[in-house]
Design a protein around this motif. Structure first.
Motif, mmCIF file in Angstrom:
data_model
loop_
_atom_site.group_PDB
_atom_site.id
_atom_site.type_symbol
_atom_site.label_atom_id
_atom_site.label_comp_id
_atom_site.label_asym_id
_atom_site.label_seq_id
_atom_site.Cartn_x
_atom_site.Cartn_y
_atom_site.Cartn_z
ATOM 1 N N GLY A 47 0.841 -1.205 0.000
ATOM 2 C CA GLY A 47 0.000 0.000 0.000
ATOM 3 C C GLY A 47 0.866 1.241 0.000
ATOM 4 N N MET A 48 0.439 2.248 -0.728
ATOM 5 C CA MET A 48 1.272 3.432 -0.865
ATOM 6 C C MET A 48 0.437 4.705 -1.002
ATOM 7 S SD MET A 48 4.256 3.995 -3.722
ATOM 8 C CE MET A 48 4.936 2.387 -3.289
ATOM 9 N N GLY A 49 0.904 5.770 -0.346
ATOM 10 C CA GLY A 49 0.307 7.085 -0.532
ATOM 11 C C GLY A 49 1.293 7.990 -1.235
ATOM 12 N N VAL A 50 0.801 8.839 -2.130
ATOM 13 C CA VAL A 50 1.667 9.796 -2.831
ATOM 14 C C VAL A 50 1.060 11.199 -2.725
ATOM 15 C CG1 VAL A 50 2.529 8.049 -4.447
ATOM 16 C CG2 VAL A 50 0.526 9.431 -5.068
ATOM 17 N N PRO A 51 1.910 12.232 -2.788
ATOM 18 C CA PRO A 51 1.411 13.592 -2.565
ATOM 19 C C PRO A 51 0.812 14.224 -3.812
ATOM 20 C CG PRO A 51 3.794 13.645 -2.822
ATOM 21 C CD PRO A 51 3.384 12.203 -2.918
ATOM 22 N N GLY A 52 -0.239 13.626 -4.330
ATOM 23 C CA GLY A 52 -0.907 14.173 -5.504
ATOM 24 C C GLY A 52 -2.134 13.351 -5.823
ATOM 25 N N PRO A 53 -2.967 13.817 -6.780
ATOM 26 C CA PRO A 53 -4.176 13.071 -7.137
ATOM 27 C C PRO A 53 -3.838 11.748 -7.826
ATOM 28 C CG PRO A 53 -4.045 15.163 -8.369
ATOM 29 C CD PRO A 53 -2.823 15.071 -7.524
ATOM 30 N N VAL A 54 -4.625 10.729 -7.513
ATOM 31 C CA VAL A 54 -4.393 9.384 -8.050
ATOM 32 C C VAL A 54 -5.711 8.842 -8.592
ATOM 33 C CG1 VAL A 54 -3.798 6.999 -7.435
ATOM 34 C CG2 VAL A 54 -2.549 8.906 -6.391
ATOM 35 N N GLU A 55 -5.660 8.215 -9.763
ATOM 36 C CA GLU A 55 -6.829 7.471 -10.239
ATOM 37 C C GLU A 55 -6.805 6.144 -9.513
ATOM 38 O OE1 GLU A 55 -8.604 6.765 -14.600
ATOM 39 O OE2 GLU A 55 -6.846 5.546 -14.157
ATOM 40 N N PHE A 56 -7.703 5.982 -8.523
ATOM 41 C CA PHE A 56 -7.547 4.868 -7.596
ATOM 42 C C PHE A 56 -7.639 3.505 -8.278
ATOM 43 C CE2 PHE A 56 -9.189 1.835 -4.426
ATOM 44 C CZ PHE A 56 -8.072 1.812 -3.610
ATOM 45 N N ALA A 57 -8.509 3.387 -9.277
ATOM 46 C CA ALA A 57 -8.711 2.088 -9.928
ATOM 47 C C ALA A 57 -7.411 1.555 -10.537
ATOM 48 C CB ALA A 57 -9.794 2.194 -11.001
ATOM 49 N N THR A 58 -6.584 2.454 -11.056
ATOM 50 C CA THR A 58 -5.332 2.016 -11.687
ATOM 51 C C THR A 58 -4.112 2.329 -10.838
ATOM 52 O OG1 THR A 58 -5.031 4.145 -12.804
ATOM 53 C CG2 THR A 58 -6.294 2.463 -13.986
ATOM 54 N N GLY A 59 -4.281 3.160 -9.804
ATOM 55 C CA GLY A 59 -3.153 3.536 -8.965
ATOM 56 C C GLY A 59 -2.172 4.487 -9.640
ATOM 57 N N ARG A 60 -2.620 5.131 -10.708
ATOM 58 C CA ARG A 60 -1.724 6.043 -11.428
ATOM 59 C C ARG A 60 -1.955 7.494 -11.032
ATOM 60 N NH1 ARG A 60 -0.926 3.523 -17.436
ATOM 61 N NH2 ARG A 60 -0.867 1.360 -16.749
ATOM 62 N N PRO A 61 -0.875 8.235 -10.753
ATOM 63 C CA PRO A 61 -1.014 9.661 -10.485
ATOM 64 C C PRO A 61 -1.613 10.379 -11.697
ATOM 65 C CG PRO A 61 1.138 8.876 -9.774
ATOM 66 C CD PRO A 61 0.502 7.757 -10.554
ATOM 67 N N VAL A 62 -2.478 11.379 -11.419
ATOM 68 C CA VAL A 62 -3.151 12.139 -12.479
ATOM 69 C C VAL A 62 -2.713 13.602 -12.408
ATOM 70 C CG1 VAL A 62 -5.362 12.815 -13.463
ATOM 71 C CG2 VAL A 62 -5.175 10.634 -12.272
ATOM 72 N N SER A 63 -1.908 14.027 -13.338
ATOM 73 C CA SER A 63 -1.408 15.411 -13.403
ATOM 74 C C SER A 63 -1.026 15.945 -12.023
ATOM 75 C CB SER A 63 -2.464 16.348 -14.020
ATOM 76 O OG SER A 63 -2.975 15.811 -15.197
ATOM 77 N N PRO A 64 -0.177 15.230 -11.282
ATOM 78 C CA PRO A 64 0.154 15.693 -9.935
ATOM 79 C C PRO A 64 1.056 16.936 -9.998
ATOM 80 C CG PRO A 64 1.482 13.789 -10.504
ATOM 81 C CD PRO A 64 0.552 14.010 -11.659
ATOM 82 N N PRO A 65 0.638 18.044 -9.373
ATOM 83 C CA PRO A 65 1.378 19.303 -9.554
ATOM 84 C C PRO A 65 2.819 19.262 -9.045
ATOM 85 C CG PRO A 65 -0.669 19.660 -8.311
ATOM 86 C CD PRO A 65 -0.563 18.192 -8.566
ATOM 87 N N ILE A 66 3.083 18.543 -7.942
ATOM 88 C CA ILE A 66 4.446 18.587 -7.390
ATOM 89 C C ILE A 66 5.203 17.280 -7.625
ATOM 90 C CG2 ILE A 66 3.827 20.269 -5.605
ATOM 91 C CD1 ILE A 66 4.035 17.878 -3.591
ATOM 92 N N MET A 67 4.753 16.480 -8.605
ATOM 93 C CA MET A 67 5.400 15.199 -8.873
ATOM 94 C C MET A 67 5.795 15.095 -10.353
ATOM 95 S SD MET A 67 2.800 12.745 -6.684
ATOM 96 C CE MET A 67 3.663 11.213 -7.017
ATOM 97 N N PRO A 68 6.733 15.900 -10.828
ATOM 98 C CA PRO A 68 7.110 15.849 -12.236
ATOM 99 C C PRO A 68 7.580 14.453 -12.640
ATOM 100 C CG PRO A 68 8.697 17.158 -10.951
ATOM 101 C CD PRO A 68 7.514 16.898 -10.074
ATOM 102 N N GLY A 69 7.105 13.979 -13.771
ATOM 103 C CA GLY A 69 7.512 12.672 -14.267
ATOM 104 C C GLY A 69 6.599 11.533 -13.833
ATOM 105 N N TRP A 70 5.685 11.810 -12.896
ATOM 106 C CA TRP A 70 4.843 10.743 -12.355
ATOM 107 C C TRP A 70 3.493 10.647 -13.056
ATOM 108 C CZ3 TRP A 70 5.888 7.595 -7.902
ATOM 109 C CH2 TRP A 70 7.081 7.900 -7.215
#
Lengths: 395, 395
Positions: A139-162
């Protein structure tokens, strides 16, 4: 391999304390004794249940008491922040067995950061005396919006490259178990709820750090909203600050005036040494009057936003976390002042407004809880029993 | 009498379209064929299931196809408003079989109003050709806060004499079935969701009439909050109206400036003939420039409040109902203008903001749905089978 449509449900009954013996399980489910027996045998073989002694007889033989085995496996949990991250291994009850925390910049991108996470996962497994084969989920939390179904970050403002990076796949491949990724504030809310507030159905967790975010627990579950955007309180407008331009393009957003980042800029403009939200807290704790005044006023502005959320959502508790919440009671005092005045009596009558009890460990507790509830759900357990040979067969 | 821990679940599987035959039920639940057979026999005897033909054979005998019987009973539904109420009888699918609507003042108190409701219940039963013995549940909405667990109004501002009145008991005694009472906006939200938006998990229903209220659907269920106070949007503060004193004791509440009641007072003060929210709508529809301007501005102020709710909750849809929503697109235009500008792109990308499709029938549809979901829940069905002789035994 054991196919069953009910083993997962039986495990749930034992885990929830609603059944202790095979007889309990049969009478609570309507299943026959042999169906219960087969399912329990499979669960024991899988390590999830064990026999822990004998109960009181109600006439015949004394029944064997069953218990969920929290040590049957481990969970890897990560709480990735903007510049600082925490990694833990927990048992299947969510209790941390070992953990480490280090500074690492999320902006270095998924390649470097996830490589670092993998190494720390190996470290905590070693510290806890467990092996990769014991891992049941990640399980993991990241500092940005995530599409939960796929676990992929969605245009996270402070996570370049993610943006769109397939985070779960990396861990699912490595450990052969489910991996779940969510926004950091959501998992902090879940952690605080599961550990400290599990009797309350509805809770808000507000994080005030560089920015402002909110995790929502509704009926005991994370409320993510239609597109996973729920809890975006930072861009609610507060009155009297239309001149504050926000990075989102609007003006008057609470984050543009009351976040740690905004206060650092305000204090920096006065010539004070304040670059981060932690600097703001240090100044306030040191008694600097400008910092004290701003943190208290930030609490009031946050209170405006939370008063609306209280009217709308009627939570049992508001838990405030993040760096700025550490400024003694300054922030909370401002929040309480406005919420108790602005929200209707029925909504505030029993409302608790408190500082986070778990502090910077809320995230790993929540990340672990999220994945435990997923991998021990009845459907997941049934699938696992059907798909895998029992543990004994591996050894 | 038939005791079973699984008959209710079997009914659920058939009702949800996930099982059509006894074989389906056995394979989906892990129950043995004889357990399934007994439960199905009890459900057929109770009238909830019936055999509707034969399916395709997969080798042996062609299996008998089972179906939920929507006509196995009826539901009585009431939507009580401040001055106007609607009464209906529906089948177990929630489809109205007969309904009546009449002006009656809720302030006449529970004795008179509930007596009137009982008479109308008898009327609609007669209209539908059904009898009191067919009634399986009673659902009701009232224009004030309700403690949902007991169905009692809690200090309702416009319902003198109703505070703490045991509304459900009266109907439970008369019909010997469960009776559920909730706030009117909650049941309107549920009705709109079940009939028009069942594919969306999260929805807000905003009623703009004399006052302003909101019903919240989260994960397909009514979100009532910790104390049943959720959705109280009328007392959220809007900016720029600190001079508007609200009946709640605060100032600047959206209800104090943007409700039908507030607009009626504003227009009345200008010498226009406007006593109620309906008068405001008539003036606006007739093109009166003061009324048009106010309704549109009310939409913008409501938009401010809803923009915060969208940031916080991320619904898939906002449905606007109540008298003032009938002012053509004036109110909605103001709401859309502000919400789409103020809320973040992710939250508004697919957000629908629409007028109520059910209009003044949303309440009865929701009241019926609420009680159907209660009386046909697996636990309730199991209890009903255990407690009652089958219908045939009565006849």
């Amino acid at each position: 391999m054991y196919r069953s449509a009910s083993a997962g449900h039986l495990l749930d009954l034992v885990r929830g304390g609603r059944a202790r013996t095979r007889t309990d399980l049969a009478s609570q489910t309507g299943l026959g004794r042999s169906a219960v027996s087969q399912a329990v045998t499979a669960l024991i073989a899988n390590g999830l249940l064990r026999e822990v002694g004998q109960g009181t007889s109600t006439g015949g033989r004394r029944p064997v008491v069953l218990a969920f085995d929290q040590q049957a496996g481990v969970i890897l949990a990560a709480d990735l922040g903007a510049t600082h991250s925490r990694i833990a291994v927990t048992d299947l009850g969510g209790e941390p067995l070992a953990e480490v925390a280090e500074d690492i910049d999320i902006a270095r991108g998924p390649g470097i950061v996830l490589g670092w996470v993998e190494e720390r996962f190996e470290d905590v497994l070693t510290l806890a005396g467990r092996t990769p084969g014991d891992v049941r989920g990640v399980g993991m939390g990241v500092p940005g919006p995530v599409e939960f179904a796929t676990g992929r970050p969605v245009s996270p403002p402070i996570m370049p490259g993610w943006d769109g990076f397939p985070v779960p796949e990396r861990f699912e491949e490595r450990y052969g178990v489910p991996a779940l990724v969510d926004n950091d504030v959501n998992i902090m809310a879940l952690g605080e709820h599961r550990v400290k507030w599990s009797d309350s159905e509805h809770l808000l967790f507000v994080k005030v750090g560089t920015g402002i975010g909110c995790g929502i627990i509704a009926e005991g579950r994370i409320h993510r909203g239609a597109l996973g955007a729920a809890g975006d309180l930072g861009h609610v407008r507060v009155s009297g600050h239309d001149d504050a331009v926000c990075h989102c393009g609007n003006s008057g957003c609470v984050e543009a005036v009351a976040s740690g980042g905004a206060m650092a800029r305000q204090l920096g403009a006065l010539g004070l040494k304040a670059r981060t939200s932690r600097d703001v807290v240090s100044l306030a704790k040191g008694g600097n009057p400008e910092a004290v005044r701003r943190v208290r006023e930030a609490g009031r502005l946050l209170g405006q936003v939370l008063a609306s959320a209280v009217n709308f959502f009627n939570p049992a508790a508001i838990v405030v976390g993040g760096d700025v919440a550490d400024a003694d009671q300054l922030l909370l005092a401002g929040v309480r002042e406005v919420v108790y005045q602005r929200s209707p009596p029925l909504a505030t009558q029993h409302l608790k407004i408190v500082q986070s009890a778990l502090g910077d460990r809320a995230g790993i507790r929540g990340a672990a809880a999220m994945v435990i509830e997923n991998v021990l759900s009845p459907d997941a357990v049934n699938q696992a029993l059907a798909a895998e040979p029992p543990r004994e067969a591996i050894a």
